[in-house]
Design a protein around this motif. Structure first.
Motif, PDB file in Angstrom:
ATOM      1  N   GLY A  70      -4.166  -3.100   2.605  1.00  0.00           N
ATOM      2  CA  GLY A  70      -4.338  -1.576   1.348  1.00  0.00           C
ATOM      3  C   GLY A  70      -3.313  -1.642  -0.179  1.00  0.00           C
ATOM      4  O   GLY A  70      -2.791  -3.344  -0.605  1.00  0.00           O
ATOM      5  N   GLY A  83      -1.622   3.956  -2.465  1.00  0.00           N
ATOM      6  CA  GLY A  83      -2.014   2.972  -2.660  1.00  0.00           C
ATOM      7  C   GLY A  83      -3.572   3.587  -2.017  1.00  0.00           C
ATOM      8  O   GLY A  83      -3.419   4.297  -0.609  1.00  0.00           O
ATOM      9  N   GLY A 102       2.006   2.811  -0.323  1.00  0.00           N
ATOM     10  CA  GLY A 102       1.534   1.761  -0.186  1.00  0.00           C
ATOM     11  C   GLY A 102       0.385   2.555   0.683  1.00  0.00           C
ATOM     12  O   GLY A 102       0.149   3.358   1.800  1.00  0.00           O
ATOM     13  N   GLY A 142       1.199  -2.531  -0.294  1.00  0.00           N
ATOM     14  CA  GLY A 142       0.424  -2.158   0.993  1.00  0.00           C
ATOM     15  C   GLY A 142       0.013  -2.911   1.917  1.00  0.00           C
ATOM     16  O   GLY A 142       0.801  -3.811   1.550  1.00  0.00           O
ATOM     17  N   GLY A 192       1.020   0.857   5.544  1.00  0.00           N
ATOM     18  CA  GLY A 192       1.989   0.925   3.606  1.00  0.00           C
ATOM     19  C   GLY A 192       2.680   1.203   4.364  1.00  0.00           C
ATOM     20  O   GLY A 192       3.703   2.148   4.928  1.00  0.00           O
TER      21      GLY A 192
END
Length: 429
Positions: free
Chosen positions: A38, A69, A15, A122, A143
């Motif tokens: 995120g 991500g 993430g 995230g 994340g």
């Protein structure tokens, strides 16, 4: 070469981290936090592809990693989500954890598209952590980490009826005669490498799927030859037909052959012997009765009839007796549930530990200042004057990694640590 198993590495995406930033605009004297979140990491997804019947693609590429991500940005901008990885597999593929051997998912039945590894969530930007007492949060949530696994893929053929027997007893010939399958047929003394499937059409809207399970040799259950690879296909079938050379054209004894196959099935899994089983005494057109010799068909019936195994004399070459065998198999199938065998998952993913956003800084007086929304909340309802409450708060600091962070920054015994108006002297336990 036919591949019905593969070992691969899969990893989801991490993430993206939340962002720390503040509004900085003309005519805005004190802009608030505006750090964005995120993006979510990509998933690893398994999907059934009806156009595939082998795992060959996984023999060449053994590593599959989803996209991470994107990090959040200022002005509340959300990071981009990571790209998913979609692995297309034949129906009947079982995904197992390579380390424990436990089943993660069986891509059969209603399991058409399954997320096996989820991407990390995230992290939240600092705009989420503003409070009445902390209007300028200098922290954001990182994340969530990616998940990774080494897995084993095993393809277990899905068919109603499985033909089993030693090499060169006529299984391929029988399948080609009664179905639309066109397996390569020759007088080989070694086994076929791949199972062939064919649809048997009996007319009157009746029929079933039949599989020529590759030849089994003695010792298969211990892994001799490709035995284990072949035995796994039998688990999916609902009815087994033992094909034997009743004429003994290869010098084999049909009764001993059936006994040997039954022994291998039992060693691999005793549950296989519970399946309905028929015996196809093949090559009756080549039987040459010898004076005083026992009829091989009667030998088979006398030996296996008491065990509930019916014997059908057939000739896969001429077609004699084949129709009776097929209709009997069809009648047995009608008494059994239509749902395919689907293996239940027995693998448990460890839950991810929640990452707590916080900051640790050392001010110009040497005091370590620790801040974070969870810390502020804990201090609000924890009675630090009681020994039990203080111990509880210490445990929280340790679990959240805050004590490790202080050690990493060089805190020493006797140093002052400040948290939202509370000051503590630092001492190791």
């Amino acid at each position: 070469m036919f591949a019905d198993s593969a070992r691969i590495f899969i990893k989801s995406g991490k993430g993206g981290d939340g962002h720390v930033s503040f509004r900085r605009e003309k005519f805005v004297a004190a802009g608030g936090p505006d750090g964005g979140d995120g993006g979510k990491g990509g998933d690893v997804i398994f999907e059934v592809d009806q156009g595939q019947n082998t795992l060959n693609d996984f023999r060449h590429n053994r590593k599959y990693i989803a996209g991470n991500g994107g990090d959040g940005e200022k002005r509340r901008c959300h990071g981009a989500d990571g790209a998913d990885v979609v692995l297309k597999v034949p129906e009947g593929t079982v995904v197992k954890d390579a380390q424990s051997g436990k089943i993660i998912v069986d891509m059969s039945g209603e399991n058409r598209r399954v997320v096996v590894l989820r991407g990390g969530k995230g992290g939240l930007g600092n705009m989420h952590f503003a409070t009445s007492t902390m209007q300028v949060p200098q922290y954001a949530q990182p994340g969530k980490p990616a998940q990774e696994l080494e897995v084993i893929l095993e393809l277990k053929v899905i068919a109603d009826v499985g033909l089993v027997g030693f090499p060169n007893v006529g299984k391929s010939t029988l399948l080609s005669r009664v179905s639309n399958a066109r397996p390569e047929i020759a007088n080989y003394h070694f086994t076929t490498l791949s199972p062939h499937l064919g649809v048997v059409d009996l007319g009157e809207s009746q029929g079933f799927v039949m599989a020529d399970i590759p030849g089994i040799i003695e010792g298969a259950a211990e892994g001799a030859g490709l035995g284990l690879d072949f035995l796994r296909h039998i688990e999916r079938t609902r009815v087994l037909i033992h094909v034997v050379d009743a004429a003994g054209t290869e010098g084999r004894d049909p009764v001993e052959d059936v006994e040997a196959i039954l022994h291998e099935l039992e060693k691999y899994s005793a549950n296989l012997l519970e399946k309905p089983q028929l015996i196809a005494a093949n090559k009756i057109d080549a039987i040459s009765p010898e004076e005083g010799a026992e009829d091989p068909i009667e030998r088979l019936r006398n030996t296996f009839g008491p065990r509930g195994m019916e014997v059908y004399p057939i000739s896969a070459v001429t077609g004699k007796g084949v129709r009776e065998l097929l209709w009997r198999a069809n009648a047995i199938l009608k008494t059994m549930p239509r749902e395919p065998v689907v293996y239940e998952s027995d693998y448990e993913f460890m839950p991810q530990v929640e990452d707590l956003p916080y900051t640790v800084v050392r001010d110009d007086k040497g005091v370590y200042v620790v801040e974070g929304p969870k810390i502020e909340k804990m201090l609000g309802y924890t009675n630090l004057d009681s020994e039990k409450g203080f111990r509880f708060f210490q445990k929280f600091l340790k679990t959240a990694g805050i004590l490790d962070k202080l050690e990493e920054m060089g805190v020493r015994e006797g140093d002052t640590v400040r948290m939202y108006g509370h000051e503590f002297d630092y001492y190791k336990e």
